[in-house]
Design an enzyme around this catalytic site. Structure first.
Site, PDB file in Angstrom:
ATOM      1  N   HIS A  11      44.232  62.332  67.938  1.00  0.00           N
ATOM      2  CA  HIS A  11      44.512  62.761  66.751  1.00  0.00           C
ATOM      3  C   HIS A  11      44.150  61.742  65.522  1.00  0.00           C
ATOM      4  O   HIS A  11      44.381  61.718  64.370  1.00  0.00           O
ATOM      5  CB  HIS A  11      46.175  63.100  66.594  1.00  0.00           C
ATOM      6  CG  HIS A  11      46.783  61.875  66.514  1.00  0.00           C
ATOM      7  ND1 HIS A  11      47.534  61.140  67.777  1.00  0.00           N
ATOM      8  CD2 HIS A  11      47.246  61.180  65.472  1.00  0.00           C
ATOM      9  CE1 HIS A  11      48.242  60.297  67.531  1.00  0.00           C
ATOM     10  NE2 HIS A  11      48.137  60.094  66.088  1.00  0.00           N
ATOM     11  N   ASP A  30      54.211  52.066  61.559  1.00  0.00           N
ATOM     12  CA  ASP A  30      53.232  51.648  60.680  1.00  0.00           C
ATOM     13  C   ASP A  30      52.693  52.932  59.994  1.00  0.00           C
ATOM     14  O   ASP A  30      51.381  53.169  59.572  1.00  0.00           O
ATOM     15  CB  ASP A  30      51.907  51.214  61.663  1.00  0.00           C
ATOM     16  CG  ASP A  30      51.769  52.154  62.826  1.00  0.00           C
ATOM     17  OD1 ASP A  30      52.189  53.423  62.689  1.00  0.00           O
ATOM     18  OD2 ASP A  30      51.116  51.767  63.781  1.00  0.00           O
ATOM     19  N   ARG A  46      42.764  59.282  62.648  1.00  0.00           N
ATOM     20  CA  ARG A  46      42.048  59.368  61.479  1.00  0.00           C
ATOM     21  C   ARG A  46      40.582  58.886  61.707  1.00  0.00           C
ATOM     22  O   ARG A  46      39.627  59.442  61.319  1.00  0.00           O
ATOM     23  CB  ARG A  46      42.303  58.705  60.245  1.00  0.00           C
ATOM     24  CG  ARG A  46      43.325  59.574  59.561  1.00  0.00           C
ATOM     25  CD  ARG A  46      43.797  58.916  58.257  1.00  0.00           C
ATOM     26  NE  ARG A  46      44.689  59.783  57.217  1.00  0.00           N
ATOM     27  CZ  ARG A  46      45.655  60.159  57.489  1.00  0.00           C
ATOM     28  NH1 ARG A  46      46.388  59.957  58.565  1.00  0.00           N
ATOM     29  NH2 ARG A  46      46.130  61.041  56.624  1.00  0.00           N
ATOM     30  N   HIS A  67      47.444  68.298  68.053  1.00  0.00           N
ATOM     31  CA  HIS A  67      48.017  67.976  66.825  1.00  0.00           C
ATOM     32  C   HIS A  67      47.757  68.910  65.523  1.00  0.00           C
ATOM     33  O   HIS A  67      46.534  69.444  65.443  1.00  0.00           O
ATOM     34  CB  HIS A  67      47.352  66.499  66.251  1.00  0.00           C
ATOM     35  CG  HIS A  67      48.186  65.760  65.038  1.00  0.00           C
ATOM     36  ND1 HIS A  67      48.125  66.326  63.879  1.00  0.00           N
ATOM     37  CD2 HIS A  67      49.118  64.704  65.309  1.00  0.00           C
ATOM     38  CE1 HIS A  67      49.002  65.284  63.131  1.00  0.00           C
ATOM     39  NE2 HIS A  67      49.400  64.473  63.825  1.00  0.00           N
ATOM     40  N   GLU A 108      46.894  52.439  59.584  1.00  0.00           N
ATOM     41  CA  GLU A 108      48.242  52.082  60.085  1.00  0.00           C
ATOM     42  C   GLU A 108      48.119  50.274  60.346  1.00  0.00           C
ATOM     43  O   GLU A 108      49.033  49.828  60.278  1.00  0.00           O
ATOM     44  CB  GLU A 108      48.362  52.617  61.517  1.00  0.00           C
ATOM     45  CG  GLU A 108      48.786  53.890  61.558  1.00  0.00           C
ATOM     46  CD  GLU A 108      47.633  54.919  61.541  1.00  0.00           C
ATOM     47  OE1 GLU A 108      46.607  54.649  61.470  1.00  0.00           O
ATOM     48  OE2 GLU A 108      47.888  56.269  61.465  1.00  0.00           O
ATOM     49  N   GLU A 112      59.626  47.464  65.109  1.00  0.00           N
ATOM     50  CA  GLU A 112      58.079  47.356  65.742  1.00  0.00           C
ATOM     51  C   GLU A 112      57.380  46.524  64.841  1.00  0.00           C
ATOM     52  O   GLU A 112      56.261  46.907  64.627  1.00  0.00           O
ATOM     53  CB  GLU A 112      57.537  48.735  66.052  1.00  0.00           C
ATOM     54  CG  GLU A 112      56.594  48.851  66.974  1.00  0.00           C
ATOM     55  CD  GLU A 112      55.780  50.334  67.143  1.00  0.00           C
ATOM     56  OE1 GLU A 112      55.176  50.695  66.329  1.00  0.00           O
ATOM     57  OE2 GLU A 112      56.222  51.179  68.302  1.00  0.00           O
TER      58      GLU A 112
HETATM   59  C1  UD1 Z   1      50.567  60.198  61.012  1.00  0.00           C
HETATM   60  C2  UD1 Z   1      50.645  58.547  61.032  1.00  0.00           C
HETATM   61  C3  UD1 Z   1      49.964  57.983  62.338  1.00  0.00           C
HETATM   62  C4  UD1 Z   1      50.746  58.828  63.439  1.00  0.00           C
HETATM   63  C5  UD1 Z   1      50.914  60.169  63.404  1.00  0.00           C
HETATM   64  C6  UD1 Z   1      51.793  60.611  64.381  1.00  0.00           C
HETATM   65  C7  UD1 Z   1      50.075  57.671  58.839  1.00  0.00           C
HETATM   66  C8  UD1 Z   1      49.113  57.188  57.877  1.00  0.00           C
HETATM   67  N1  UD1 Z   1      49.591  58.039  59.858  1.00  0.00           N
HETATM   68  O1  UD1 Z   1      49.177  60.709  61.265  1.00  0.00           O
HETATM   69  O2  UD1 Z   1      50.059  56.705  62.300  1.00  0.00           O
HETATM   70  O3  UD1 Z   1      50.123  58.254  64.677  1.00  0.00           O
HETATM   71  O4  UD1 Z   1      51.474  60.648  61.985  1.00  0.00           O
HETATM   72  O5  UD1 Z   1      51.357  61.970  64.799  1.00  0.00           O
HETATM   73  O6  UD1 Z   1      51.347  57.970  58.240  1.00  0.00           O
HETATM   74  N2  UD1 Z   1      50.543  68.512  59.658  1.00  0.00           N
HETATM   75  C9  UD1 Z   1      51.145  69.563  59.864  1.00  0.00           C
HETATM   76  N3  UD1 Z   1      52.532  69.495  60.335  1.00  0.00           N
HETATM   77  C10 UD1 Z   1      53.171  68.453  60.941  1.00  0.00           C
HETATM   78  C11 UD1 Z   1      52.451  67.306  60.624  1.00  0.00           C
HETATM   79  C12 UD1 Z   1      51.062  67.110  60.181  1.00  0.00           C
HETATM   80  O7  UD1 Z   1      50.491  70.734  59.370  1.00  0.00           O
HETATM   81  O8  UD1 Z   1      54.345  68.507  61.308  1.00  0.00           O
HETATM   82  C13 UD1 Z   1      49.190  68.359  59.270  1.00  0.00           C
HETATM   83  C14 UD1 Z   1      49.265  68.296  57.706  1.00  0.00           C
HETATM   84  O9  UD1 Z   1      47.889  69.118  57.622  1.00  0.00           O
HETATM   85  C15 UD1 Z   1      49.135  67.052  57.123  1.00  0.00           C
HETATM   86  C16 UD1 Z   1      48.307  66.540  58.447  1.00  0.00           C
HETATM   87  O10 UD1 Z   1      48.496  67.019  59.474  1.00  0.00           O
HETATM   88  O11 UD1 Z   1      48.702  66.750  55.800  1.00  0.00           O
HETATM   89  C17 UD1 Z   1      48.070  64.911  58.557  1.00  0.00           C
HETATM   90  O12 UD1 Z   1      49.426  64.332  58.526  1.00  0.00           O
HETATM   91  P1  UD1 Z   1      49.800  62.691  58.229  1.00  0.00           P
HETATM   92  O13 UD1 Z   1      51.093  62.573  58.135  1.00  0.00           O
HETATM   93  O14 UD1 Z   1      49.190  62.593  56.767  1.00  0.00           O
HETATM   94  O15 UD1 Z   1      48.931  62.064  59.371  1.00  0.00           O
HETATM   95  P2  UD1 Z   1      48.897  61.867  61.006  1.00  0.00           P
HETATM   96  O16 UD1 Z   1      47.281  62.168  61.181  1.00  0.00           O
HETATM   97  O17 UD1 Z   1      49.719  62.980  61.271  1.00  0.00           O
HETATM   98  N1  UDP Z   2      54.443  63.509  72.002  1.00  0.00           N
HETATM   99  C1  UDP Z   2      55.310  64.602  72.295  1.00  0.00           C
HETATM  100  N2  UDP Z   2      54.636  65.841  72.457  1.00  0.00           N
HETATM  101  C2  UDP Z   2      53.298  66.009  72.397  1.00  0.00           C
HETATM  102  C3  UDP Z   2      52.412  65.047  72.117  1.00  0.00           C
HETATM  103  C4  UDP Z   2      53.123  63.491  71.927  1.00  0.00           C
HETATM  104  O1  UDP Z   2      56.591  64.602  72.503  1.00  0.00           O
HETATM  105  O2  UDP Z   2      52.825  67.081  72.390  1.00  0.00           O
HETATM  106  C5  UDP Z   2      55.220  62.279  71.702  1.00  0.00           C
HETATM  107  C6  UDP Z   2      54.932  61.039  72.854  1.00  0.00           C
HETATM  108  O3  UDP Z   2      55.632  61.278  74.064  1.00  0.00           O
HETATM  109  C7  UDP Z   2      55.093  59.866  72.125  1.00  0.00           C
HETATM  110  C8  UDP Z   2      54.932  60.368  70.534  1.00  0.00           C
HETATM  111  O4  UDP Z   2      54.966  61.748  70.731  1.00  0.00           O
HETATM  112  O5  UDP Z   2      56.354  59.194  72.137  1.00  0.00           O
HETATM  113  C9  UDP Z   2      53.378  59.840  70.165  1.00  0.00           C
HETATM  114  O6  UDP Z   2      53.241  60.405  68.941  1.00  0.00           O
HETATM  115  P1  UDP Z   2      51.897  60.445  68.328  1.00  0.00           P
HETATM  116  O7  UDP Z   2      50.798  60.258  69.339  1.00  0.00           O
HETATM  117  O8  UDP Z   2      51.750  61.555  67.358  1.00  0.00           O
HETATM  118  O9  UDP Z   2      51.792  59.066  67.187  1.00  0.00           O
HETATM  119  P2  UDP Z   2      51.528  57.446  67.394  1.00  0.00           P
HETATM  120  O10 UDP Z   2      52.245  56.879  68.763  1.00  0.00           O
HETATM  121  O11 UDP Z   2      49.978  57.292  67.990  1.00  0.00           O
HETATM  122  O12 UDP Z   2      51.892  56.754  66.449  1.00  0.00           O
END
Ligand code: UD1
Ligand code: UDP
Length: 370
Positions: free
Chosen positions: A207, A95, A209, A240, A131, A117
């Site tokens: 983490h 999602d 939003r 995160h 999502e 999924e």
């Molecule tokens: C995204 C997904 C969410 C998922 C999450 C997993 C969307 C809308 N949301 O949210 O469903 O649960 O990923 O973790 O797609 N950033 C870094 N390094 C990284 C990753 C992120 O610095 O490796 C920071 C950046 O500032 C980035 C911000 O995190 O702009 C947000 O990342 P983004 O992918 O937009 O949203 P998530 O909250 O990670």
């Molecule tokens: N996870 C990980 N290391 C961490 C936190 C989470 O490997 O420090 C794994 C966790 O086991 C799960 C996935 O990341 O499989 C979940 O990711 P996240 O919570 O970022 O996204 P969501 O599932 O909410 O979309």
């Protein structure tokens, strides 16, 4: 059959990895793996562990980018890539903005889409945001709807999707979990924190939003209260990298001697921590699936969930970001005052990827011979 696999974030890497390997070991498929790099460090960590080697990187991550910027950048990159490669099928997972946008780019070019999924619904567009909208939109233009549970398949049927396009497969996340559990078992994975004898461990991730600001502050307050109430409790929180999370969490929790804030853990380390934890608190989708599969109960820091199976089985409980509720329910679990029963895993049996590959094999052969 030329398949393009799209991966953008940490959970997509984890849940697509078993499918990547299953497709690549079947000579019927030629696979192009595209990472968008919606995530960077989080994604690289997982690709390395699962030995997933991308063919193309759209390199879209910008610090603090808006959803609209991210969507435009992925759409543009995916559009060009699909025009050049013309796969028979694009597979997206979950999602995220990557899943929604790569799927959309494929639909615009009349390329078939498979959604892994499919059918998860919280029935609230605000939670999880964005999502819930993403997953509904992907389902609209998908030709294959791979539902992880029969409940998800029911959601799709009720929304009028053709039953011929819906397949119940289990969640590929459980395939990945079982792969990692084997590695943790054989190699051992020490916790990133030294606990004194008699200590209890809580593992926390948050983490989302919709929790930014007040919700995350309340989660931190609940953590501090819980630590006051339980002098032997230690909290491990891999934080995160999103600055909206880091800023609040570091300020509220870093000074406490029994809170261990760390960088996101690589997958086997996190699975080891899940297995070792006495208490799991999370707003993650994937962790809601993994905890019961490891025989653990989980408190869900959200008002609603698209994964009701865990709630129905009594292994997950919604506590939102309500300080008192979090503290009370966590205390009950820590004190073991809950009726104990077997913890069930409602999300999969580790064979989801092979079922997906089998469906793609079978339906393509049927179409060709028709
Ligand atoms: C995204 C997904 C969410 C998922 C999450 C997993 C969307 C809308 N949301 O949210 O469903 O649960 O990923 O973790 O797609 N950033 C870094 N390094 C990284 C990753 C992120 O610095 O490796 C920071 C950046 O500032 C980035 C911000 O995190 O702009 C947000 O990342 P983004 O992918 O937009 O949203 P998530 O909250 O990670
Ligand atoms: N996870 C990980 N290391 C961490 C936190 C989470 O490997 O420090 C794994 C966790 O086991 C799960 C996935 O990341 O499989 C979940 O990711 P996240 O919570 O970022 O996204 P969501 O599932 O909410 O979309």
């Amino acid at each position: 059959m030329h398949v393009l696999l799209a991966i953008g974030t940490r959970p997509e890497a984890i849940k697509v990895a078993p499918l990547y390997h299953a497709l690549r070991s079947d000579p019927f498929f030629s696979v192009t793996t595209c990472i968008t790099s919606q995530h960077r460090e989080l994604l690289q960590q997982m690709l390395a562990f699962f030995d997933v080697r991308p063919d193309v990187d759209l390199q879209v991550m910008q610090p603090r980018q808006t959803l609209a910027d991210l969507t435009c950048n992925v759409l543009r990159g995916a559009d060009q890539l699909l025009a050049q490669t013309r796969p028979d099928l694009v597979i997206v997972q979950g999602d995220t903005t990557t899943a929604f946008t790569v799927g959309l780019a494929a639909m615009y070019q009349r390329i078939k889409v498979a959604h892994v999924e499919a059918g998860l619904r919280s029935f609230d567009l605000q939670q999880p945001f964005p999502e819930e909208a993403n997953r509904r939109l992907v389902d609209v233009f998908s030709d294959y709807l791979f539902a992880p549970t029969s409940g998800a398949a029911d959601n799709l049927r009720k929304e009028g999707y053709r039953k011929e396009s819906i397949f119940v497969t289990g969640n590929t996340g459980i395939d990945a979990l079982l792969m990692a559990t084997e590695i943790v078992r054989s190699q051992g994975h020490p916790l990133p924190v030294n606990l004194p004898a008699g200590a209890k461990l809580a593992l926390l991730t948050a983490h989302r939003r919709e929790s930014f600001g007040e919700g995350l502050l309340r989660i931190c307050q609940a953590v501090l209260k819980l630590l006051d109430r339980h002098p032997n409790l230690h909290i491990l929180y891999p934080v995160h990298p999103n600055p909206n999370v880091q800023d609040v969490v570091q300020k509220q929790l870093s000074a406490h001697p029994r809170v261990y804030l760390c960088a996101p853990l690589e997958y086997p380390g996190f699975v080891g921590a899940l297995a070792a934890a006495d208490l799991i608190l999370t707003d993650s989708g994937g962790v809601q699936e993994e905890a019961p599969a490891l025989g653990k109960r989980v408190l869900v820091l959200r008002e609603t969930t698209e994964r009701p199976e865990g709630i129905e089985a009594g292994v997950a409980e919604l506590v939102g970001t309500n300080v008192e509720l979090i503290v009370d329910r966590a205390t009950a679990l820590l004190q073991g005052s809950e009726a104990s029963g077997p913890v069930l895993s409602p999300y999969g049996d580790g064979l989801a990827s092979s079922r997906i590959v089998e469906v793609l094999d079978r339906t393509t052969v049927l179409r060709r011979s028709a």
